[in-house]
Design an enzyme around this catalytic site. Structure first.
Site, PDB file in Angstrom:
ATOM      1  N   THR A  17      40.796  41.145  83.695  1.00  0.00           N
ATOM      2  CA  THR A  17      41.668  42.149  83.060  1.00  0.00           C
ATOM      3  C   THR A  17      40.978  43.488  82.877  1.00  0.00           C
ATOM      4  O   THR A  17      41.602  44.539  83.014  1.00  0.00           O
ATOM      5  CB  THR A  17      42.126  41.624  81.667  1.00  0.00           C
ATOM      6  N   ASP A  61      41.175  37.754  89.835  1.00  0.00           N
ATOM      7  CA  ASP A  61      41.566  37.213  88.540  1.00  0.00           C
ATOM      8  C   ASP A  61      40.715  35.955  88.406  1.00  0.00           C
ATOM      9  O   ASP A  61      40.638  35.152  89.344  1.00  0.00           O
ATOM     10  CB  ASP A  61      43.068  36.862  88.563  1.00  0.00           C
ATOM     11  N   GLN A 276      38.148  16.516  71.946  1.00  0.00           N
ATOM     12  CA  GLN A 276      39.178  17.555  72.048  1.00  0.00           C
ATOM     13  C   GLN A 276      38.992  18.620  70.961  1.00  0.00           C
ATOM     14  O   GLN A 276      39.558  19.700  71.045  1.00  0.00           O
ATOM     15  CB  GLN A 276      40.575  16.924  71.878  1.00  0.00           C
TER      16      GLN A 276
HETATM   17  N1  ASP Z   1      43.630  36.445  83.933  1.00  0.00           N
HETATM   18  C1  ASP Z   1      42.530  37.293  83.538  1.00  0.00           C
HETATM   19  C2  ASP Z   1      41.261  36.784  84.173  1.00  0.00           C
HETATM   20  O1  ASP Z   1      40.704  35.838  83.705  1.00  0.00           O
HETATM   21  C3  ASP Z   1      42.430  37.334  82.053  1.00  0.00           C
HETATM   22  C4  ASP Z   1      41.337  38.213  81.498  1.00  0.00           C
HETATM   23  O2  ASP Z   1      40.490  38.741  82.165  1.00  0.00           O
HETATM   24  O3  ASP Z   1      41.338  38.404  80.271  1.00  0.00           O
HETATM   25  O4  ASP Z   1      40.829  37.301  85.165  1.00  0.00           O
END
Ligand code: ASP
Length: 341
Positions: A17, A61, A276
């Site tokens: 992100t 991602d 868990q």
């Molecule tokens: N979907 C993204 C990733 O893991 C989420 C993030 O970076 O916060 O690449």
């Protein structure tokens, strides 16, 4: 007179992100080029260390991370190890704890900081958490207080990577380390928790690669069918499985359930018991509901995270070790990922 920049840091950009932007057509977030990050965080050019950048050919991602990605990352660190004082890896948060754990097992005798960071909001968004995470990670990586570990820095906390887990997708403090204290807390000053930071090895870095993915992760839940467990444990080529049990390592006592696990162990499959619960430890034998597991030879994962357990198992299975050695090492503290008995 400008201060001399004596430390050298390598930023490795892999995606996530932090470097994403909204795609115009369908409004989904997709990774962008690293140059955009530098454009958004010009402060990077004015920090008190010399920074170089290394970007993956195609930012991803992190949900697309696979073990060959860990091999690639470790390869970059190995190649550049002597040229830099520390490494900052920009990575998506979704699988950051898996990558941090995997790297911790691969990078043996690590004597320099390797810090993974990212953000919950893209760097181009006004309220982004990217800028602070990135700048403080660089500050820690270039500090004279050397943290010779693979870490995750997020929202003012520096955690041991193989003790961390992503626990929220909406808050800025996305990570937690329930069973091990933070290694540093970044407030007005960065306060290091020295008693909990690994000692420097001062040995030559040794990068061990090889992951065997012939493992399974089974979360136990009320109503789980024995057939589901059995067919998973009969997957062709399977060598080991993690069972995510309740509380302190408890599972149903039904003989039909225990038999499925017992049969698998008799076929040579290693079964590792991880809770868990994020906090606390597996204590086989504490309750009646874990006595059978202990009796049939399920191995206790004590206070290890699922992320560390998975990557550790894949890593050990990927080395040329006997089954007996793997059973021994999986319970042993290799890189600070599990507490002593
Ligand atoms: N979907 C993204 C990733 O893991 C989420 C993030 O970076 O916060 O690449």
């Amino acid at each position: 007179m400008p201060r001399k920049k004596s430390k050298r840091i390598l930023i490795i950009y892999t995606g996530g992100t932090i470097g994403m932007m909204k795609e115009h057509r369908n409004h989904t977030l997709v990774p962008v080029n690293f140059k955009e990050i530098i454009r958004q965080v010009p402060e990077l050019l004015h920090l008190n260390c010399k920074i170089d950048f290394h970007a993956s050919h195609k930012p991803i991602d992190s949900s697309n991370v696979q073990p060959d990605f860990w091999e690639e990352l470790a390869g970059v660190i190995k190649k550049k190890y002597n040229q830099y004082n520390g490494f900052v890896i920009l990575h998506g948060t979704d699988t950051m704890a898996y990558t941090a754990s995997a790297l911790s097992f691969m990078l043996q005798n690590l004597d320099k900081p390797v810090i993974l960071t990212g953000s919950q909001l893209p760097v181009g968004v006004i309220r982004t958490d990217a800028r602070r995470n990135l700048i403080t990670s660089i500050e820690i990586a270039s500090s004279d207080r050397i943290v010779p570990e693979v870490c995750i820095y997020f929202s003012n906390q520096l955690y041991r990577g193989n003790r961390s887990e992503k626990y929220t997708s909406s808050k800025f403090d996305a990570f937690q380390s329930s069973n091990y204290p933070a290694l540093a807390d970044a407030g007005v000053n960065i306060v290091y928790n020295s008693d909990f930071i690994r000692k420097r090895e001062r040995k030559k870095l040794s990068v061990q690669s090889g992951f065997d993915t012939n493992i399974a992760l089974l979360k136990i839940y009320p109503g789980i069918h024995n057939d589901v467990i059995d067919s998973t444990l009969r997957t062709p080529g399977l060598r080991a499985a993690i069972i995510e049990t309740y509380g302190s390592g408890n599972a149903p006592t039904a003989p039909s359930f225990v038999k499925v696990l017992d049969d698998a162990i008799k076929r040579g499959i290693i079964i590792f018991n991880v809770s868990q619960c994020s906090g606390g430890t597996v204590d086989q034998g504490k309750y009646e509901t874990s006595v059978q597991l202990m009796k049939i030879g399920v191995i206790s994962g004590r206070d290890i995270t699922t992320e560390a357990a998975l990557t550790k198992l894949m890593f050990l299975l990927g080395q040329k070790l006997s089954k007996r050695e793997i059973q021994k090492l999986i319970q042993k503290d290799l890189q600070g990922e599990i507490s002593d008995k």
